[in-house]
Scaffold this motif. Structure first.
Motif, PDB file in Angstrom:
ATOM      1  N   UNK A 173     -65.815  -1.361  10.020  1.00  0.00           N
ATOM      2  CA  UNK A 173     -65.240  -0.165   9.419  1.00  0.00           C
ATOM      3  C   UNK A 173     -64.369  -0.521   8.218  1.00  0.00           C
ATOM      4  N   UNK A 174     -63.565  -1.568   8.335  1.00  0.00           N
ATOM      5  CA  UNK A 174     -62.691  -1.962   7.226  1.00  0.00           C
ATOM      6  C   UNK A 174     -63.499  -2.358   5.995  1.00  0.00           C
ATOM      7  N   UNK A 175     -64.600  -3.076   6.185  1.00  0.00           N
ATOM      8  CA  UNK A 175     -65.406  -3.556   5.061  1.00  0.00           C
ATOM      9  C   UNK A 175     -66.326  -2.496   4.473  1.00  0.00           C
ATOM     10  N   UNK A 176     -66.770  -1.519   5.281  1.00  0.00           N
ATOM     11  CA  UNK A 176     -67.838  -0.622   4.842  1.00  0.00           C
ATOM     12  C   UNK A 176     -67.484   0.856   4.739  1.00  0.00           C
ATOM     13  N   UNK A 177     -66.377   1.274   5.319  1.00  0.00           N
ATOM     14  CA  UNK A 177     -66.095   2.711   5.384  1.00  0.00           C
ATOM     15  C   UNK A 177     -64.845   3.061   4.580  1.00  0.00           C
ATOM     16  N   UNK A 178     -64.895   4.142   3.827  1.00  0.00           N
ATOM     17  CA  UNK A 178     -63.740   4.534   3.010  1.00  0.00           C
ATOM     18  C   UNK A 178     -62.651   5.205   3.850  1.00  0.00           C
ATOM     19  N   UNK A 179     -61.402   5.043   3.436  1.00  0.00           N
ATOM     20  CA  UNK A 179     -60.290   5.776   4.026  1.00  0.00           C
ATOM     21  C   UNK A 179     -59.792   5.282   5.373  1.00  0.00           C
ATOM     22  N   UNK A 180     -60.161   4.077   5.780  1.00  0.00           N
ATOM     23  CA  UNK A 180     -59.685   3.589   7.071  1.00  0.00           C
ATOM     24  C   UNK A 180     -58.235   3.126   6.966  1.00  0.00           C
ATOM     25  N   UNK A 181     -57.527   3.204   8.078  1.00  0.00           N
ATOM     26  CA  UNK A 181     -56.111   2.818   8.129  1.00  0.00           C
ATOM     27  C   UNK A 181     -55.950   1.794   9.237  1.00  0.00           C
ATOM     28  N   UNK A 182     -56.562   0.617   9.029  1.00  0.00           N
ATOM     29  CA  UNK A 182     -56.588  -0.397  10.079  1.00  0.00           C
ATOM     30  C   UNK A 182     -56.010  -1.734   9.649  1.00  0.00           C
ATOM     31  N   UNK A 183     -55.534  -1.832   8.424  1.00  0.00           N
ATOM     32  CA  UNK A 183     -55.009  -3.104   7.925  1.00  0.00           C
ATOM     33  C   UNK A 183     -53.647  -2.854   7.279  1.00  0.00           C
ATOM     34  N   UNK A 184     -52.646  -2.708   8.122  1.00  0.00           N
ATOM     35  CA  UNK A 184     -51.317  -2.338   7.652  1.00  0.00           C
ATOM     36  C   UNK A 184     -50.684  -3.337   6.691  1.00  0.00           C
ATOM     37  N   UNK A 185     -50.931  -4.625   6.911  1.00  0.00           N
ATOM     38  CA  UNK A 185     -50.307  -5.628   6.046  1.00  0.00           C
ATOM     39  C   UNK A 185     -51.225  -6.088   4.911  1.00  0.00           C
ATOM     40  N   UNK A 186     -52.427  -5.558   4.822  1.00  0.00           N
ATOM     41  CA  UNK A 186     -53.320  -5.837   3.703  1.00  0.00           C
ATOM     42  C   UNK A 186     -53.891  -7.247   3.659  1.00  0.00           C
ATOM     43  N   UNK A 187     -53.962  -7.919   4.799  1.00  0.00           N
ATOM     44  CA  UNK A 187     -54.481  -9.289   4.806  1.00  0.00           C
ATOM     45  C   UNK A 187     -55.985  -9.377   5.059  1.00  0.00           C
ATOM     46  N   UNK A 188     -56.650  -8.231   5.225  1.00  0.00           N
ATOM     47  CA  UNK A 188     -58.097  -8.227   5.443  1.00  0.00           C
ATOM     48  C   UNK A 188     -58.514  -8.330   6.895  1.00  0.00           C
ATOM     49  N   UNK A 189     -57.546  -8.435   7.798  1.00  0.00           N
ATOM     50  CA  UNK A 189     -57.846  -8.498   9.234  1.00  0.00           C
ATOM     51  C   UNK A 189     -57.397  -7.177   9.855  1.00  0.00           C
ATOM     52  N   UNK A 190     -58.337  -6.394  10.388  1.00  0.00           N
ATOM     53  CA  UNK A 190     -57.974  -5.093  10.938  1.00  0.00           C
ATOM     54  C   UNK A 190     -57.453  -5.195  12.374  1.00  0.00           C
ATOM     55  N   UNK A 191     -56.665  -4.239  12.776  1.00  0.00           N
ATOM     56  CA  UNK A 191     -56.252  -4.043  14.175  1.00  0.00           C
ATOM     57  C   UNK A 191     -55.734  -5.325  14.825  1.00  0.00           C
ATOM     58  N   UNK A 192     -54.813  -6.000  14.167  1.00  0.00           N
ATOM     59  CA  UNK A 192     -54.320  -7.283  14.663  1.00  0.00           C
ATOM     60  C   UNK A 192     -53.554  -7.166  15.975  1.00  0.00           C
ATOM     61  N   UNK A 193     -52.935  -6.038  16.221  1.00  0.00           N
ATOM     62  CA  UNK A 193     -52.168  -5.871  17.462  1.00  0.00           C
ATOM     63  C   UNK A 193     -53.051  -5.457  18.633  1.00  0.00           C
ATOM     64  N   UNK A 194     -54.234  -4.879  18.355  1.00  0.00           N
ATOM     65  CA  UNK A 194     -55.065  -4.375  19.438  1.00  0.00           C
ATOM     66  C   UNK A 194     -56.327  -5.212  19.651  1.00  0.00           C
ATOM     67  N   UNK A 195     -57.084  -5.466  18.608  1.00  0.00           N
ATOM     68  CA  UNK A 195     -58.413  -6.060  18.774  1.00  0.00           C
ATOM     69  C   UNK A 195     -58.558  -7.444  18.175  1.00  0.00           C
ATOM     70  N   UNK A 196     -58.080  -7.668  16.985  1.00  0.00           N
ATOM     71  CA  UNK A 196     -58.323  -8.934  16.268  1.00  0.00           C
ATOM     72  C   UNK A 196     -57.070  -9.800  16.297  1.00  0.00           C
ATOM     73  N   UNK A 197     -56.789 -10.382  17.435  1.00  0.00           N
ATOM     74  CA  UNK A 197     -55.576 -11.206  17.594  1.00  0.00           C
ATOM     75  C   UNK A 197     -55.822 -12.623  17.179  1.00  0.00           C
TER      76      UNK A 197
END
Length: 95
Positions: free
Chosen positions: A71-95
């Motif tokens: 979703x982060x790479x392909x879909x517009x308007x997502x809000x999954x990368x709060x710190x802008x490092x390219x890794x989405x959902x670091x607290x929930x899924x991508x630890x």
């Protein structure tokens, strides 16, 4: 008159079957994407992805790190990368 009604019913059934077939083909095409780079010089490779942009924007709506990354790479308007490092959902899924 009876023959006309039967003909109309047959035409409607054929039209419904055709639209169902077309929808199934579109789903099949959207699931299998062709990935090809002109620089690679190789044949296109099929990539099977079960994900598609469907309006979800938040980590709480995801079910895996792979899905959030897609979703982060392909879909517009997502809000999954709060710190802008390219890794989405670091607290929930991508630890």
């Amino acid at each position: 008159m009876k023959n006309v009604i039967v003909l109309v019913i047959i035409c409607l059934a054929g039209w419904k079957a055709f639209t169902y077939y077309e929808q199934r083909q579109q789903v099949s095409r959207s699931v299998t994407e062709k990935v090809w780079s002109p620089d690679s010089g190789s044949q296109p490779a099929s990539v099977n992805t079960a994900f598609r942009c469907d309006g979800r924007t938040y980590c709480s709506q995801m079910t895996s790190c792979e899905e959030a990354t897609y979703f982060l790479k392909n879909c517009p308007g997502v809000k999954m990368d709060g710190n802008g490092d390219g890794v989405p959902c670091e607290k929930q899924w991508c630890r």
